[in-house]
Design an enzyme around this catalytic site. Structure first.
Site, short mmCIF file in Angstrom:
data_model
loop_
_atom_site.label_atom_id
_atom_site.label_comp_id
_atom_site.label_asym_id
_atom_site.label_seq_id
_atom_site.Cartn_x
_atom_site.Cartn_y
_atom_site.Cartn_z
N GLU A 87 -66.64 15.73 -64.49
CA GLU A 87 -67.59 16.39 -63.58
C GLU A 87 -67.64 17.89 -63.86
O GLU A 87 -68.70 18.51 -63.80
CB GLU A 87 -67.21 16.11 -62.12
CG GLU A 87 -67.39 14.63 -61.78
CD GLU A 87 -67.05 14.33 -60.34
OE1 GLU A 87 -65.86 14.36 -60.00
OE2 GLU A 87 -67.98 14.07 -59.56
N ALA B 13 -58.69 14.16 -60.61
CA ALA B 13 -58.07 14.77 -59.43
C ALA B 13 -56.61 14.31 -59.33
O ALA B 13 -56.25 13.27 -59.88
CB ALA B 13 -58.83 14.35 -58.18
N GLY C 186 -62.86 14.04 -62.20
CA GLY C 186 -63.17 15.45 -61.94
C GLY C 186 -63.26 16.27 -63.23
O GLY C 186 -64.00 17.26 -63.28
N GLU D 16 -63.75 6.69 -60.99
CA GLU D 16 -63.40 6.74 -59.56
C GLU D 16 -63.55 5.38 -58.87
O GLU D 16 -62.84 5.08 -57.92
CB GLU D 16 -64.27 7.77 -58.84
CG GLU D 16 -63.87 9.21 -59.07
CD GLU D 16 -64.44 9.82 -60.34
OE1 GLU D 16 -64.96 9.08 -61.20
OE2 GLU D 16 -64.36 11.06 -60.48
#
Ligand code: NAD
Length: 713
Positions: A119, A70, A116, A141
């Site tokens: 993911e 992100a 992300g 994270e």
């Protein structure tokens, strides 16, 4: 059907498949900003309208970045837990749309596939990863004080099993393509030249490349039974029991992983709520701030480096001395594409330097961080010599010979007569004065300091020392070199200990003083280290001195006597330890005893205190923070006060530089954000009042530094 967006485009490809290309504009790495996520939403409208495609392949146009995660800058815009939850929910929804696409979906991973990015790849049916040294897969994270919030905690365990999921999420492990294949995270790891064929085969076969995890009895027990999972969760819970006080994301990530086995939407909902809570914690705010500060320090614009220098890249580096530091500097030099000459004193020293450098590569190859071919290419850029001749082409020379002023002065004098006037000369001294080392060198504007930390290949920080005569261009060249070497620089003035050792020394000094006080009560010295680890340090101050060597600590302490006074009791104690051959780990005795490298017990300073006046203070009744013990308070405030003095003396320009340097250089509790960030949570009055009371009790060393009176967050 094709389609074009700012950061994405969709192409018709072989076998009636679609390729979705990712190329986030004006970024060196693909990152998920709000805008990129919104566009993906619209790309998905387009993809959902083509259910008859044979496959949808997500690929990057950037060689070294699938998706780095992100956009962390946007974290700063999130003001409330509800907003944070929305960000999580939105990402989950978008990735659920990918998971629900009718055609086979394939993620082709090359370069960073983190956070992300992974993911998103997890939401695809298949993953193919390119084996290159830049490919890394992970969910880091937790390093920002949060958990993967776009479905990562829910999709990963089913794919790789509970143990791997815990290691990837709670320990932020990053895997190479080969390792990812081994654990079932990717279905196929391929060499770059086999990629196109592998993608085609995957599409043609309808995804018949699925990696199967080994079916062992143990995997079955741990992943498929409540008993096995509960056992792993309970054991991990115990392991994180102490850290979770400071890093609450650990416990929440573990709970999210557990919930992934419940099925349904509860786990996804939990992820959202956890993101909402965690993004608002001081731990997360401090970790995000440090991440952004690191980025700031790595930008040459921060340090006003002229555009002309920003664009020039050094090519030839000479390292004088191939010992612990010189070998490490040479290794990161060749790894970064520089041609490096290491100059040593004799053939034996050349051989020893060569061994040091190759052994770093042996470890990297063994861990599969590099291939043998890559290692050989790097080593092909290395020259080891006892002669001056090969040193004459240097753009930059870094000296890393033993810490002796006269030796350093004479070696630079000899060198300066041989190299062109424009060659930048830098010393890696720990505690000598850069100005003194170069006092007799003509063209003083081209000299400076580059202080690396040990071990060089792992420690991110470099102190770039701006001496009295150093020109801004020279500092610029040293900063450009730091960037080329992949390090994070902090510019400091030439002041004893620069910034890291300067702030660390009063902390070590205070620890020795407390250790001396312990001699009258027979308290266990280990309590000092224990309490600082509870505060969040990676190791306590006495352990640290044993680790770096009592002789090294003694040398730094005496070099810094200009700052701390000639009659330092710590310098005396350390000298007595050196005389008694208690040099720390290397002699199996320091503040602790060691047997075969393993610590046994704290020794105590009893035999060494003869003739030393030990003043036993009473703990002042001014606790700054109810959570701090008196020992923690003394040690931490010693550092904070010295950090303030560094600001008073302009050793660095701004407070954030000290915070970042202390976290990167010493491991100062990252969740606290650095010594000054920790200090700003107290009002100036509280801080000053406490220091004044401590100055009365312990001595003038605690007189508050003027900068602390006006410290602002
Ligand atoms: P070291 O003793 O491991 O290595 C010094 C090397 O210099 C040896 O290989 C030696 O043969 C070589 N040498 C000696 N005289 C030389 C000469 N005239 N020409 C060329 N080579 C010569 O020392 P080190 O730990 O690598 O430290 C080097 C410098 O880096 C010191 O100034 C030290 O203070 C500084 N430093 C050390 C550390 C650390 O943790 N070791 C950290 C930061 C900075």
């Amino acid at each position: 059907m094709t389609g074009q967006w700012t950061h994405w485009d969709v192409e018709q490809s072989a076998e009636n498949s679609l390729t979705v290309w990712i190329d986030v504009r004006e970024e060196s790495q693909n990152v998920f900003s709000n805008e990129v996520m919104s566009e993906l939403d619209s790309v998905l409208d387009h993809l959902e309208s083509q259910p008859d495609a044979s496959a949808i392949v997500f690929r990057t146009r950037k060689e070294n970045s699938f998706f780095a995660g992100a956009d962390i800058h946007e974290f700063l815009d999130i003001q409330t837990a509800a907003e944070a939850e929305q960000v999580s929910e939105r990402g989950q929804t978008v990735f659920k749309r990918i998971a629900a696409l009718k055609p086979l979906t394939v993620a082709v991973i090359q370069g960073a596939c983190l956070g992300g990015g992974l993911e998103m790849a997890l939401a695809c049916d298949r993953r193919i990863a390119v084996t290159s040294s830049s490919t890394r897969l992970g969910l880091p994270e937790i390093e920002l004080g949060i958990l993967p919030g776009w479905g990562g905690t829910q999709r990963l365990p089913g794919l790789v099993g509970i143990l791997q999921a815990i290691s990837l999420i709670l320990q932020a492990k990053k895997l190479t393509a080969e390792k990812a294949q081994k654990v079932g995270l990717v279905d196929k790891a391929v060499m770059p030249d086999q990629l196109e064929e592998a993608v085609l085969q995957c599409v043609r076969s309808g995804g018949a490349i699925r990696a199967e995890r080994k079916r062992t009895w143990m995997n079955w027990l741990l992943d498929r039974t409540n008993f096995g999972r509960d056992m792993v969760i309970a054991r991990t819970g115990k392991r994180i029991a102490r850290q979770k006080e400071h890093y609450p994301a650990l416990e929440k990530a573990l709970t999210a992983i557990r919930k992934s086995y419940e099925g349904g939407d509860a786990g996804y909902r939990y992820e959202q709520e956890a993101i909402g809570e965690l993004l608002m914690t001081p731990t997360c705010k401090n970790l995000v701030r440090l991440f952004l500060l690191r980025e700031r320090a790595r930008s040459l614009e921060t340090w006003d480096v002229s555009p002309a220098i920003r664009d020039q890249s050094p090519r030839n580096l000479v390292v004088l001395g191939g010992g612990t530091m010189g070998a490490g500097i040479a290794q990161i030099g060749i790894k970064s594409g520089l041609h490096v000459v290491v100059k040593e004193i004799n053939d034996d020293a050349v051989e020893a330097a060569q061994k040091r450098i190759t052994s770093i590569y042996d470890t990297l190859v063994e861990r599969k961080s590099l291939t043998q071919t890559e290692a050989d290419t790097h080593l092909g850029r290395l020259t080891l010599t006892t002669q001056w001749d090969p040193c004459k082409q240097a753009d930059v020379v870094i000296e890393a010979v033993p810490e002796s002023l006269s030796l350093k002065q004479s070696i630079f004098k000899e060198l300066a007569a041989m190299v062109p006037e424009g060659t930048v000369l830098a010393t890696n001294t720990s505690a000598l004065s850069v100005d003194e080392i170069f006092a007799d060198i003509p063209n003083g504007e081209r000299v400076g300091g580059l202080h690396f930390f040990n071990p060089v290949h792992r420690m991110d920080l470099i102190e770039v020392v701006h001496g009295r005569t150093t020109s801004p261009d020279t500092t610029g060249h040293l900063l450009a070199l730091s960037r080329k070497l992949g390090k994070t620089p902090i510019v400091t003035r030439d002041s004893p200990g620069f910034v890291v050792n300067r702030v660390l020394m009063p902390y070590l000094d205070e620890a020795v003083k407390i250790a001396l006080e312990f001699t009258s009560s027979s308290s266990d010295l280990a309590a000092i280290d224990h309490q600082m680890k509870r505060f969040g340090m990676p190791m306590g101050p006495l352990e640290l001195m044993d680790q770096v060597g009592i002789d090294v600590a003694a040398h730094v302490a005496s070099s810094m006597s200009v700052v701390f006074g000639e009659d330092s009791v710590t310098a005396l104690v350390l000298k007595r330890m050196v005389d008694a051959k208690r040099l720390g780990r290397k002699t199996d005795a320091g503040f602790y005893n060691y047997v075969h490298g393993k610590r046994t017990e704290a020794v105590g300073l009893h035999p060494l205190v003869e003739g030393i006046d030990i003043d036993i203070p009473v703990s002042p009744e001014t606790p700054l923070d109810e959570h701090l013990t008196p020992i923690q308070q003394r040690l931490v405030l010693a550092m904070i006060n010295e950090a303030g003095r560094c600001l008073d003396e302009n050793v660095v320009e701004e407070a954030w530089m000290i915070d970042l340097a202390m976290v990167l250089g010493t491991g100062f509790a990252p969740f606290r954000g650095g010594p000054l960030q920790y200090a700003v949570q107290f009002s100036n009055d509280e801080l000053i009042h406490t220091l004044e009371a401590m100055a009365k009790e312990y001595g003038p060393r605690f007189e508050p530094s003027p900068a602390l009176r006006t410290l602002e967050s």
